[in-house]
Enzyme design. Structure first.
Site, PDB file in Angstrom:
ATOM      1  N   VAL A 178       0.825  -1.206   0.000  1.00 23.67           N
ATOM      2  CA  VAL A 178       0.000   0.000   0.000  1.00 23.67           C
ATOM      3  C   VAL A 178       0.861   1.258   0.000  1.00 23.67           C
ATOM      4  CG1 VAL A 178      -0.219   0.052   2.521  1.00 23.67           C
ATOM      5  CG2 VAL A 178      -1.941   1.161   1.105  1.00 23.67           C
ATOM      6  N   GLU A 179       2.017   1.212   0.660  1.00 14.86           N
ATOM      7  CA  GLU A 179       2.916   2.372   0.684  1.00 14.86           C
ATOM      8  C   GLU A 179       3.520   2.593  -0.696  1.00 14.86           C
ATOM      9  OE1 GLU A 179       5.179   5.443   2.842  1.00 14.86           O
ATOM     10  OE2 GLU A 179       3.285   4.393   3.122  1.00 14.86           O
ATOM     11  N   SER A 211       1.992  -5.033 -16.043  1.00 14.32           N
ATOM     12  CA  SER A 211       1.255  -5.069 -14.781  1.00 14.32           C
ATOM     13  C   SER A 211      -0.132  -4.482 -15.006  1.00 14.32           C
ATOM     14  CB  SER A 211       2.013  -4.288 -13.708  1.00 14.32           C
ATOM     15  OG  SER A 211       2.192  -2.947 -14.115  1.00 14.32           O
ATOM     16  N   LYS A 232      -6.984 -11.631  -7.068  1.00 16.03           N
ATOM     17  CA  LYS A 232      -5.620 -11.199  -7.388  1.00 16.03           C
ATOM     18  C   LYS A 232      -4.667 -11.887  -6.415  1.00 16.03           C
ATOM     19  CE  LYS A 232      -2.727  -7.135  -8.146  1.00 16.03           C
ATOM     20  NZ  LYS A 232      -1.604  -7.617  -7.331  1.00 16.03           N
ATOM     21  N   ARG A 248       8.339 -12.576 -14.791  1.00 14.51           N
ATOM     22  CA  ARG A 248       7.958 -11.373 -15.531  1.00 14.51           C
ATOM     23  C   ARG A 248       9.139 -10.414 -15.647  1.00 14.51           C
ATOM     24  NH1 ARG A 248       3.132  -7.850 -13.241  1.00 14.51           N
ATOM     25  NH2 ARG A 248       4.708  -7.324 -11.675  1.00 14.51           N
TER      26      ARG A 248
END
Length: 670
Positions: free
Chosen positions: A34-35, A82, A116, A137
């Site tokens: 979240v940061e 992404s 997700k 990826r």
């Protein structure tokens, strides 16, 4: 003005680059997702407002970090991008409007939705149905060749099943570690004294990117497919969801929560449902992925530099946040366990404002290396009590202070005991500690202890809540008049309680020892203590060495006993109980050359015992020399029959075996 914006952008880019390397390349993130998302949103906003300041090396123009040198590089034929994020229904509505504005004639009515997963994105290349290459990826354009490691994951087929698969097909998906496997992996690491993983995502990434594939093979990894890349030699369905089903038919696992939905309102309901069930799923997730189902519509919408326009990740409210640890308080639980509680700078996480979090025990504090004044990562998942999962070391101030565990109980000031091999520290003031009061009293009056009829759980709770009793001794000071003030307690009921208390004063030493609630001193252990030492005074005065000589008592139980009786407050309550009339018949000592009354006898217990617990009765019989067995045979000498004795009693009568009652047993013990 532009210069200050330029400086801000450079600082943001540098910070994001650093944390991207920590997250994608080194598998050692320092801040919660979240940061990172918040910093990225800040960067995107400034760049959108100042497009002339966008640079080619900005994190907004790329997906992740560069591959490590330890693996060979793989160039993705189609970039592995992404997803953009949504954090509210309004964001989702805006995403839908952008698609409608860009492709007004496209089929945008049906969506394919899935959880997700919090793992590592990989690409699997199958040629003529055989797995020939697997890659991470990486930065979206170039990844790492992890083929040998992926071959060890049992859920990934080495050869496709069925028929009709393309000559060449690239399957994309997520490698993750299920919660149960993660817990077991960390449990094994702890037993070996090895470092544990912080979360399942780190565990999955660290396991998948081992240079030695034999290590990967031992890790509980799993895989779910979520899209298709390169396809040559066959046509696939024009529905994203139907492609999932085709992959599943070929042996590639798909998330069972994947749904095809026919409206945006259904998508919002799906999001709420998955979020509600999040903690019950077998794997970690941090949102849901929403894709336009129609492949032609996907192609029409296309991509931006870093993400497809036809898909978005609708993230759950953050379960991790950074905040300050202001202080640590120590709480005492109902069983005496002392738990450190972190007092935090209030922070909104997991849908609520959190100001407290558990630190579990001294071992956990040492493992985290946490100090008062630290910036810490706090996690709250569902109804789980918030906890500190990591320390942001580079934010530690010079004034940070060590957390010191108390030597004395913060409630009653009794000594704190921590037995070797146990993580939990406990207060030893079991009879006097206010925090343990209700549980101590409930145990004291229970059927297998002093057996006070009519003094149930609700009455005990009222007595404590109204501050009418503090210790077990206070129970014997109650009058009927005082008891009548309690809810649903009339004069007759109150008098019955007083009578039951007076009756309970006549007990046995074993029951009395059991009633004190000393840790791990059950009925059988209490009986062994009584038979071995004969008197309360000798039990109280016994040394550790003397206690371990008693049957079934080892070092830990001996430590609990010495800790309990070493506390003056506990001994004072015991003395008060004796002064108030609690008594028991003396246990006669048996000379070394004197035969025990049941020496060599084979004894069976049957039926319901009203005065003794079964384990207490068994221990008492063994102390008298008997061999206690579970079935009646010709070798049985005595059957002690309680109430509702059944087939064993009948068989004993048929065999002419001596039959005695529970009263006979009590008299024999006494």
């Amino acid at each position: 003005m532009k210069e200050s914006i330029q400086v801000t952008l450079e600082q943001l880019r540098e910070t994001l680059h650093y944390h991207a390397v920590r997250y994608y390349v080194e598998d050692s993130p320092e801040i919660p997702d979240v940061e990172y998302d918040r910093l990225m949103q800040q960067l995107l906003k400034i760049e959108d407002e100042n497009p002339e300041l966008v640079t080619v090396d900005s994190p907004s123009q790329r997906v992740g970090g560069q591959p490590l040198d330890g693996f060979t590089q793989v160039t993705h034929e189609i970039p592995m991008l992404s997803l953009d994020n949504a954090f509210s229904d309004d964001d989702l509505d805006a995403f839908n409007k952008r698609m409608s504005d860009r492709a007004p004639t496209a089929n945008l009515e049906t969506f394919c939705c899935e959880p997700k997963l919090d793992g590592l994105a990989v690409s699997l290349l199958y040629v003529n149905g055989t797995l020939v290459q697997a890659a991470t990826r990486g930065d979206g354009a170039t990844g790492e060749n992890i083929t040998e490691n992926v071959r060890t994951i049992s859920s990934i087929p080495l050869k496709l099943q069925g028929e009709g698969w393309p000559e060449r097909i690239e399957v994309r998906g997520e490698v993750f570690m299920p919660k149960a496997g993660f817990d077991k992996l960390n449990e094994m690491a702890l037993k070996k004294g090895e470092k544990v993983f912080v979360n399942p995502r780190n565990a999955a990434a660290g396991s998948l990117r081992q240079l030695d594939s034999r290590i990967t093979a031992k890790r509980p990894l799993a895989f779910y497919a979520y899209s298709v890349g390169v396809v040559q030699g066959a046509e696939l369905s024009n529905s994203h969801y139907q492609r999932f089903l085709q992959l599943k038919a070929w042996g590639l696992p798909m998330c069972p929560e994947t749904k095809q939905l026919s409206s945006l309102e259904d998508v919002k309901a799906y999001y709420q449902d998955i979020m509600t069930r999040r903690d019950t799923l077998a794997y970690e997730i941090d949102g849901v992925v929403i894709k336009v189902d129609d492949i032609a519509a996907q192609e029409t919408l296309g991509f931006v530099a870093r993400a497809p326009r036809w898909a978005i990740a609708y993230k759950f409210p953050a379960q991790e946040e950074i905040t300050l640890l202001n202080d640590v308080e120590f709480q005492v639980g109902r069983t005496g366990a002392i738990t450190p509680v972190a007092k935090l700078e209030p922070i909104f996480v997991g849908g609520v404002t959190v100001s407290n979090a558990t630190l579990h025990n001294a071992d956990e504090i040492a493992r985290l290396g946490v100090k008062v004044g630290d910036s810490v990562i706090i996690r709250r998942a569902g109804d789980v009590i918030p906890q500190i999962v990591a320390v942001v070391q580079d934010r530690r101030p010079e004034t940070a202070k060590d957390i010191v565990f108390p030597d004395a109980c913060p409630v009653c000031n009794s000594a704190v005991e921590r037995v070797e091999g146990e993580a939990v520290a406990r207060c030893t003031g079991g009879l006097v500690c206010q925090a343990q009061r209700k549980e101590a009293l409930k145990h004291f009056v229970s059927r297998k202890a002093l057996d006070v009829d009519g003094l149930g759980v609700k009455v005990i709770e009222q007595l404590v809540d109204r501050e009418m009793v503090e210790t077990p001794a206070d129970l014997f000071k109650l009058s009927a008049g005082v008891i009548t003030v309690l809810d649903r307690m009339g004069p007759k009921s109150a008098q019955n309680v007083v009578s039951a208390l007076n009756k309970a004063k006549d007990t046995t030493l074993a029951r009395f020892l059991y009633s004190l609630g000393i840790r791990e001193v059950g009925e059988a252990t209490a009986m062994n203590l009584a038979q071995h030492f004969k008197t309360l005074e000798l039990v109280q005065a016994a040394t550790h060495e003397q206690l371990v000589e008693v049957s079934d008592i080892g070092d830990i139980v001996a430590s609990h006993l010495t800790s309990f009786f070493s506390q003056e407050k506990n001994r004072a309550v015991v003395d008060q109980l004796i002064e108030l009339g609690v008594n028991w018949p003396a246990i006669e000592a048996v000379a070394d050359d004197q035969e025990l009354p049941l020496e060599g006898k084979v004894v069976v217990l049957t039926g319901s015992l009203s005065k003794l617990g079964r384990s207490e009765a068994k221990a008492a019989l063994q102390a008298l020399g008997a061999k206690v067995t579970g079935s009646v045979s010709k070798k049985t000498d005595i059957l002690f029959a309680g109430e509702a004795a059944g087939s064993k009693l009948t068989k004993a009568q048929d065999l002419g075996i001596e039959i005695r009652t529970e009263e006979d047993l009590i008299a024999l013990i006494s």
